[in-house]
Scaffold this motif. Structure first.
Motif, PDB file in Angstrom:
ATOM      1  N   TYR A 290      -4.166  23.319  16.638  1.00  0.00           N
ATOM      2  CA  TYR A 290      -5.420  23.368  15.869  1.00  0.00           C
ATOM      3  C   TYR A 290      -5.497  22.169  14.922  1.00  0.00           C
ATOM      4  N   SER A 291      -4.382  21.860  14.294  1.00  0.00           N
ATOM      5  CA  SER A 291      -4.381  20.768  13.300  1.00  0.00           C
ATOM      6  C   SER A 291      -4.525  19.395  13.950  1.00  0.00           C
TER       7      SER A 291
ATOM      8  N   PHE B  35      -8.694  20.092   7.213  1.00  0.00           N
ATOM      9  CA  PHE B  35      -8.770  21.503   6.828  1.00  0.00           C
ATOM     10  C   PHE B  35      -7.363  22.094   6.694  1.00  0.00           C
ATOM     11  N   THR B  36      -6.523  21.815   7.683  1.00  0.00           N
ATOM     12  CA  THR B  36      -5.191  22.413   7.685  1.00  0.00           C
ATOM     13  C   THR B  36      -4.416  22.007   6.439  1.00  0.00           C
TER      14      THR B  36
ATOM     15  N   THR C 207     -11.413  16.767  11.255  1.00  0.00           N
ATOM     16  CA  THR C 207     -11.853  17.903  10.440  1.00  0.00           C
ATOM     17  C   THR C 207     -10.776  18.977  10.358  1.00  0.00           C
ATOM     18  N   ARG C 208     -10.178  19.279  11.516  1.00  0.00           N
ATOM     19  CA  ARG C 208      -9.145  20.334  11.523  1.00  0.00           C
ATOM     20  C   ARG C 208      -7.854  19.868  10.865  1.00  0.00           C
TER      21      ARG C 208
ATOM     22  N   SER D  39     -15.666  21.244   7.114  1.00  0.00           N
ATOM     23  CA  SER D  39     -14.580  20.960   6.191  1.00  0.00           C
ATOM     24  C   SER D  39     -14.609  19.507   5.801  1.00  0.00           C
TER      25      SER D  39
ATOM     26  N   GLN E 163      -3.069  28.009   7.748  1.00  0.00           N
ATOM     27  CA  GLN E 163      -3.482  27.682   9.118  1.00  0.00           C
ATOM     28  C   GLN E 163      -2.190  27.286   9.809  1.00  0.00           C
TER      29      GLN E 163
ATOM     30  N   TYR F   4      -0.118  20.027  11.044  1.00  0.00           N
ATOM     31  CA  TYR F   4       0.273  21.357  10.559  1.00  0.00           C
ATOM     32  C   TYR F   4       1.703  21.330  10.034  1.00  0.00           C
TER      33      TYR F   4
ATOM     34  N   PHE G  47     -11.238  31.856  13.204  1.00  0.00           N
ATOM     35  CA  PHE G  47     -10.840  30.790  14.143  1.00  0.00           C
ATOM     36  C   PHE G  47     -11.049  31.266  15.581  1.00  0.00           C
TER      37      PHE G  47
ATOM     38  N   GLN H 228     -14.633  31.143  16.357  1.00  0.00           N
ATOM     39  CA  GLN H 228     -15.073  29.743  16.377  1.00  0.00           C
ATOM     40  C   GLN H 228     -14.701  29.076  17.701  1.00  0.00           C
TER      41      GLN H 228
ATOM     42  N   LEU I  39     -16.124  23.515  20.648  1.00  0.00           N
ATOM     43  CA  LEU I  39     -15.994  23.419  19.202  1.00  0.00           C
ATOM     44  C   LEU I  39     -17.307  23.044  18.555  1.00  0.00           C
TER      45      LEU I  39
END
Ligand code: NAD
Ligand code: USQ
Length: 480
Positions: A191-192, A201-202, A197-198, A39, A186, A268, A125, A128, A28
């Motif tokens: 991911y969340s 972002f989510t 950050t994720r 983010s 998302q 999420y 994604f 990434q 990552l």
């Protein structure tokens, strides 16, 4: 705050960047040499593509190809009880993704005028994180050109981020939708849960995107019906039956029908809860008409329309971040990887075939909510535990002479591994859904599909890499 990609932004990066030895979190942080997603809470999120930052303003434009009159003919093999009215215009947000692509084609085939709105961030994604769909997927432009050449039907395209209200407003004013199907979020729980950050972002992407859609409807198309993809995971796994959105309760001698309690267990899934609350509020406050489709886990890849040409092929995620249970198990069986049952495997969820996803959305559009109504449907057709899925895939694999083994992987999530689960799902059936249930023949065809593409499988992506505990979730803190 927009996460903007333009039509000119080529997303094809060399796949050689996948590293076998790096840990997930190393990847990552090292991938940003090519793609950086930064983010934060302040509206400065940006995407850097090969070192050049995309300027927000330059991508607010809406790329749209105008529509021709919709066909009034039936779609061949399907038997439908209704035809869309001639001018029904459906905006499919997230129409380049797994559910959205299949839905956009299905609605177009059925005679709706369709436009896709998508930032293409899902493709980013993959780049990434060094992931890839099992199936090769064409660019959105090639997909749409192919659709046009096969069917004569044009699907409009607006590339941009719905968190950017200016972009979304232009798309609304130009397309004037009668219905908006909102898949554009998302959507991966892992991911969340990667890091702060994720997580941020989510929730920012999903909650603000949906809020913008609600404001756009209020300002530009107040009669427009919002069909929003929620998730069964909003309810969690309570020790009582799960109703469809609402529960009637008697408390201290008084009775009321109230929103069903929500107990999501990832950032999420929580973003969906926040969305539902915002939508419910705006239905009351502004008279918005909305249907929240609390969808279960989707499996399968083929629909009548995506099968028409290889350029229309849908994505099929099997990795530990975006891959979902049954799809993953089929790919694992195809390549001889043991099926990855997390923990005790008693986790039970609602599941549905992607062919039912597209049909459910069509039914929701054809039978819209009333102004001010916040309608909730539980969108799944059968429930299975993870152990049951593993055993079904094992049996189907044996018939194809595959040697299918199962392992118990230490659960990367914090979730109940043995629990009661009984969720209602009658409203879409009442509207006419005829479910494709998970039969032996369907599993055969899914496994054969996975076998067809098994040469593309990257084994390093199969095991889960995102741990709920790493981000600080303590075992037993999340309600069963
Ligand atoms: P996906 O990631 O394949 O597709 C989502 C699409 O939305 C992508 O093309 C992405 O680029 C786009 N998008 C994301 N944020 C955007 C933004 N801010 N602006 C514009 N476009 C944006 O996901 P999917 O599997 O197709 O899921 C679609 C929806 O259905 C999601 O809301 C998801 O939560 C819900 N859902 C999916 C499943 C499942 O099993 N796949 C199950 C239940 C619910
Ligand atoms: N699981 C395994 N092994 C695997 C993968 C998953 O045991 O290899 C387990 C998980 O721990 C979980 C269950 O299977 O208990 C379902 O996991 P999943 O990855 O298939 O689904 P989930 O993370 O819940 O998310 C997916 C979609 C999401 C959607 C949701 C519907 O990614 O967008 O909202 O399904 S639901 O599960 O009903 O909330």
């Amino acid at each position: 705050m927009a996460h903007l990609l333009s039509t000119s932004c080529s997303l094809k990066l060399p796949y050689g960047q996948r590293s076998s030895t790096q840990s997930f979190s190393q990847r990552l942080t090292t991938c940003p040499a090519l793609f950086t997603l930064q983010s934060s809470m302040i509206p400065s999120t940006r995407i850097v593509v090969r070192g050049s930052r995309l300027q927000k303003k330059s991508f607010v434009c809406a790329t749209f190809v105008s529509q021709e009159a919709p066909s009034q003919t039936s779609s061949g093999s399907h038997q439908f009880s209704f035809e869309p009215s001639k001018s029904q215009r459906v905006m499919v947000i997230g129409g380049d993704g797994y559910c959205g692509w299949a839905t956009a084609l299905h609605l177009s085939k059925r005679g709706y005028e369709v436009a896709i709105v998508d930032s293409l961030i899902r493709r980013m994604f993959d780049h990434q994180l060094g992931l890839d769909s099992l199936t090769p997927i064409s660019s959105i432009h090639n997909r749409l050109r192919c659709w046009k050449s096969l069917t004569g039907k044009t699907i409009g395209l607006y590339i941009g981020d719905i968190c950017d209200f200016e972009f979304l407003s232009e798309a609304f004013k130009s397309f004037e939708p009668d219905a908006v199907v909102h898949f554009g979020e998302q959507r991966s729980a892992p991911y969340s849960m990667i890091d702060r950050t994720r997580a941020v972002f989510t929730q920012q992407n999903n909650v603000i995107g949906t809020l913008n859609v609600l404001f756009a409807i209020k300002e530009f198309r107040e009669q427009c019906h919002l069909v929003k993809l929620g998730t069964m995971g909003e309810y969690g796994t309570p020790n009582i039956d799960i109703e469809e959105g609402y529960i009637t309760m008697t408390h201290n001698g008084r009775t009321d029908t109230l929103p069903y309690p929500k107990q999501a267990s990832s950032f999420y899934h929580l973003s969906k809860v926040h969305d539902s609350n915002n939508i419910a509020f705006t239905c009351k406050a502004w008279g918005i008409r909305a249907t929240d489709l609390n969808q279960g886990v989707v499996y399968g890849v083929r629909t009548d329309e995506t099968e028409m040409h290889e350029e229309l092929c849908n994505r099929f995620d099997y990795d530990g971040v975006f891959g979902t249970a049954l799809n993953r198990f089929c790919v694992q069986a195809a390549v001889g990887h043991p099926l990855t049952v997390y923990g005790k495997g008693g986790q039970t969820r609602g599941y549905l075939d992607i062919r039912d996803t597209v049909r459910c959305v069509e039914l929701a559009i054809a039978n819209p909510a009333q102004p001010g109504e916040f309608r909730v449907f539980n969108q799944f057709t059968e429930q299975f535990s993870v152990n049951e899925l593993a055993s079904l895939v094992t049996k189907a694999g044996e018939k194809l002479a595959l040697d299918v083994k199962t392992i118990s992987v230490p659960n990367p999530r914090v979730e109940a591994e043995e629990h009661y689960y009984n969720a209602k799902h009658t409203k879409l059936i009442e509207l006419g859904l005829e479910p494709h249930l998970l039969s032996d023949s369907l599993l055969d065809s899914l496994l054969n599909f996975a076998i067809q593409f098994k040469g593309r499988v990257d084994f390093k992506q199969i095991m889960p890499n995102v741990s709920w505990k790493k981000i600080g979730v303590k075992p037993k803190t999340v309600a069963a």
